[in-house]
Design a protein around this motif. Structure first.
Motif, PDB file in Angstrom:
ATOM      1  N   HIS A 112      47.281  19.096  43.995  1.00 39.95           N
ATOM      2  CA  HIS A 112      47.217  17.664  43.672  1.00 39.95           C
ATOM      3  C   HIS A 112      45.790  17.184  43.901  1.00 39.95           C
ATOM      4  O   HIS A 112      45.205  17.430  44.955  1.00 39.95           O
ATOM      5  CB  HIS A 112      48.172  16.862  44.554  1.00 39.95           C
ATOM      6  CG  HIS A 112      48.012  15.384  44.376  1.00 39.95           C
ATOM      7  ND1 HIS A 112      48.520  14.712  43.296  1.00 39.95           N
ATOM      8  CD2 HIS A 112      47.363  14.465  45.118  1.00 39.95           C
ATOM      9  CE1 HIS A 112      48.196  13.439  43.394  1.00 39.95           C
ATOM     10  NE2 HIS A 112      47.495  13.256  44.492  1.00 39.95           N
ATOM     11  N   ILE A 113      45.238  16.517  42.915  1.00 38.17           N
ATOM     12  CA  ILE A 113      43.901  15.933  43.013  1.00 38.17           C
ATOM     13  C   ILE A 113      44.041  14.440  42.777  1.00 38.17           C
ATOM     14  O   ILE A 113      44.589  14.012  41.746  1.00 38.17           O
ATOM     15  CB  ILE A 113      42.930  16.558  41.992  1.00 38.17           C
ATOM     16  CG1 ILE A 113      42.855  18.081  42.203  1.00 38.17           C
ATOM     17  CG2 ILE A 113      41.552  15.921  42.116  1.00 38.17           C
ATOM     18  CD1 ILE A 113      42.096  18.821  41.127  1.00 38.17           C
ATOM     19  N   ASP A 114      43.586  13.665  43.746  1.00 39.52           N
ATOM     20  CA  ASP A 114      43.624  12.212  43.638  1.00 39.52           C
ATOM     21  C   ASP A 114      42.937  11.757  42.339  1.00 39.52           C
ATOM     22  O   ASP A 114      41.842  12.218  42.016  1.00 39.52           O
ATOM     23  CB  ASP A 114      42.933  11.598  44.855  1.00 39.52           C
ATOM     24  CG  ASP A 114      42.920  10.096  44.807  1.00 39.52           C
ATOM     25  OD1 ASP A 114      43.954   9.493  45.147  1.00 39.52           O
ATOM     26  OD2 ASP A 114      41.863   9.537  44.411  1.00 39.52           O
ATOM     27  N   GLU A 115      43.606  10.888  41.623  1.00 34.77           N
ATOM     28  CA  GLU A 115      43.134  10.437  40.304  1.00 34.77           C
ATOM     29  C   GLU A 115      41.740   9.792  40.383  1.00 34.77           C
ATOM     30  O   GLU A 115      40.857  10.096  39.584  1.00 34.77           O
ATOM     31  CB  GLU A 115      44.145   9.440  39.721  1.00 34.77           C
ATOM     32  CG  GLU A 115      43.932   9.134  38.274  1.00 34.77           C
ATOM     33  CD  GLU A 115      44.401  10.247  37.357  1.00 34.77           C
ATOM     34  OE1 GLU A 115      43.799  10.377  36.270  1.00 34.77           O
ATOM     35  OE2 GLU A 115      45.332  10.987  37.708  1.00 34.77           O
ATOM     36  N   THR A 150      49.528  23.153  48.036  1.00 34.09           N
ATOM     37  CA  THR A 150      50.774  23.549  48.689  1.00 34.09           C
ATOM     38  C   THR A 150      51.062  25.003  48.336  1.00 34.09           C
ATOM     39  O   THR A 150      50.957  25.399  47.178  1.00 34.09           O
ATOM     40  CB  THR A 150      51.939  22.657  48.203  1.00 34.09           C
ATOM     41  OG1 THR A 150      51.606  21.294  48.449  1.00 34.09           O
ATOM     42  CG2 THR A 150      53.226  22.994  48.926  1.00 34.09           C
ATOM     43  N   LYS A 187      42.195  14.129  49.551  1.00 28.39           N
ATOM     44  CA  LYS A 187      42.086  13.797  48.124  1.00 28.39           C
ATOM     45  C   LYS A 187      42.393  15.008  47.243  1.00 28.39           C
ATOM     46  O   LYS A 187      42.736  14.860  46.078  1.00 28.39           O
ATOM     47  CB  LYS A 187      40.709  13.225  47.820  1.00 28.39           C
ATOM     48  CG  LYS A 187      40.537  11.866  48.469  1.00 28.39           C
ATOM     49  CD  LYS A 187      39.205  11.255  48.181  1.00 28.39           C
ATOM     50  CE  LYS A 187      39.173   9.888  48.860  1.00 28.39           C
ATOM     51  NZ  LYS A 187      37.863   9.369  49.023  1.00 28.39           N
ATOM     52  N   ILE A 188      42.274  16.192  47.829  1.00 24.63           N
ATOM     53  CA  ILE A 188      42.702  17.420  47.166  1.00 24.63           C
ATOM     54  C   ILE A 188      43.693  18.090  48.107  1.00 24.63           C
ATOM     55  O   ILE A 188      43.384  18.342  49.264  1.00 24.63           O
ATOM     56  CB  ILE A 188      41.525  18.366  46.872  1.00 24.63           C
ATOM     57  CG1 ILE A 188      40.548  17.698  45.901  1.00 24.63           C
ATOM     58  CG2 ILE A 188      42.032  19.695  46.309  1.00 24.63           C
ATOM     59  CD1 ILE A 188      39.328  18.529  45.599  1.00 24.63           C
ATOM     60  N   LYS A 189      44.893  18.356  47.597  1.00 25.91           N
ATOM     61  CA  LYS A 189      45.946  18.969  48.402  1.00 25.91           C
ATOM     62  C   LYS A 189      46.494  20.196  47.670  1.00 25.91           C
ATOM     63  O   LYS A 189      46.742  20.146  46.471  1.00 25.91           O
ATOM     64  CB  LYS A 189      47.091  17.988  48.641  1.00 25.91           C
ATOM     65  CG  LYS A 189      46.683  16.763  49.431  1.00 25.91           C
ATOM     66  CD  LYS A 189      47.841  15.804  49.588  1.00 25.91           C
ATOM     67  CE  LYS A 189      47.390  14.548  50.309  1.00 25.91           C
ATOM     68  NZ  LYS A 189      48.459  13.563  50.427  1.00 25.91           N
ATOM     69  N   ASN A 216      50.249  23.611  53.760  1.00 27.19           N
ATOM     70  CA  ASN A 216      49.347  22.772  52.978  1.00 27.19           C
ATOM     71  C   ASN A 216      47.906  23.000  53.385  1.00 27.19           C
ATOM     72  O   ASN A 216      47.626  23.320  54.539  1.00 27.19           O
ATOM     73  CB  ASN A 216      49.689  21.289  53.180  1.00 27.19           C
ATOM     74  CG  ASN A 216      51.078  20.962  52.703  1.00 27.19           C
ATOM     75  OD1 ASN A 216      51.368  21.089  51.528  1.00 27.19           O
ATOM     76  ND2 ASN A 216      51.944  20.558  53.610  1.00 27.19           N
ATOM     77  N   ALA A 244      51.575  24.198  44.243  1.00 25.68           N
ATOM     78  CA  ALA A 244      51.103  22.952  43.639  1.00 25.68           C
ATOM     79  C   ALA A 244      49.690  22.637  44.090  1.00 25.68           C
ATOM     80  O   ALA A 244      49.283  23.004  45.190  1.00 25.68           O
ATOM     81  CB  ALA A 244      52.032  21.808  44.017  1.00 25.68           C
ATOM     82  N   GLU A 270      44.096  20.893  52.717  1.00 24.94           N
ATOM     83  CA  GLU A 270      43.511  19.668  52.173  1.00 24.94           C
ATOM     84  C   GLU A 270      42.001  19.729  52.244  1.00 24.94           C
ATOM     85  O   GLU A 270      41.433  20.429  53.070  1.00 24.94           O
ATOM     86  CB  GLU A 270      43.985  18.446  52.965  1.00 24.94           C
ATOM     87  CG  GLU A 270      45.459  18.181  52.871  1.00 24.94           C
ATOM     88  CD  GLU A 270      45.872  16.918  53.614  1.00 24.94           C
ATOM     89  OE1 GLU A 270      45.004  16.254  54.228  1.00 24.94           O
ATOM     90  OE2 GLU A 270      47.057  16.602  53.578  1.00 24.94           O
TER      91      GLU A 270
END
Length: 101
Positions: free
Chosen positions: A47-50, A36, A32-34, A25, A45, A27
């Motif tokens: 992922h960005i925090d909404e 993978t 807030k931005i991850k 991972n 993947a 970050e």
């Protein structure tokens, strides 16, 4: 000699499968931005925090996404190098036996 080379090839395939199963991972911005990725440096993947996404501007988001991706790829590279180093040591040990050493 052919048997040893075949064995090394099989070990390399096993390492590739193992690296595909390893998850790393990266970050940014306190998670807030991850990102993978696998040990084979494949991004699985993002992922960005909404809430962060709503508040961030385009340039900030791009910069932080780049940071997270680079962190994930750096970790993947470290895992990849470790596995390949182990294979190389194995291979050199096996090839040394080919020449009667």
């Amino acid at each position: 000699m052919f048997d040893k080379l075949l064995q090394v090839q099989q070990q390399a395939e096993e390492i590739k499968k193992r690296l595909d199963a390893i998850t790393v991972n990266g970050e940014a911005e306190g998670g807030k931005i991850k990102v993978t990725a696998t040990g084979n440096k494949h991004i699985n993947a993002i992922h960005i925090d909404e809430d962060f996404l709503k508040a961030a501007d385009k340039e900030e988001l791009e910069d932080l996404l780049s940071v997270a991706v680079n962190k994930a790829l750096e970790q993947a590279e470290n895992v990849h190098q470790s596995e390949m180093q182990a294979l190389s040591q194995n291979m050199m040990g096996g090839l040394g036996n080919l020449f009667g050493q």
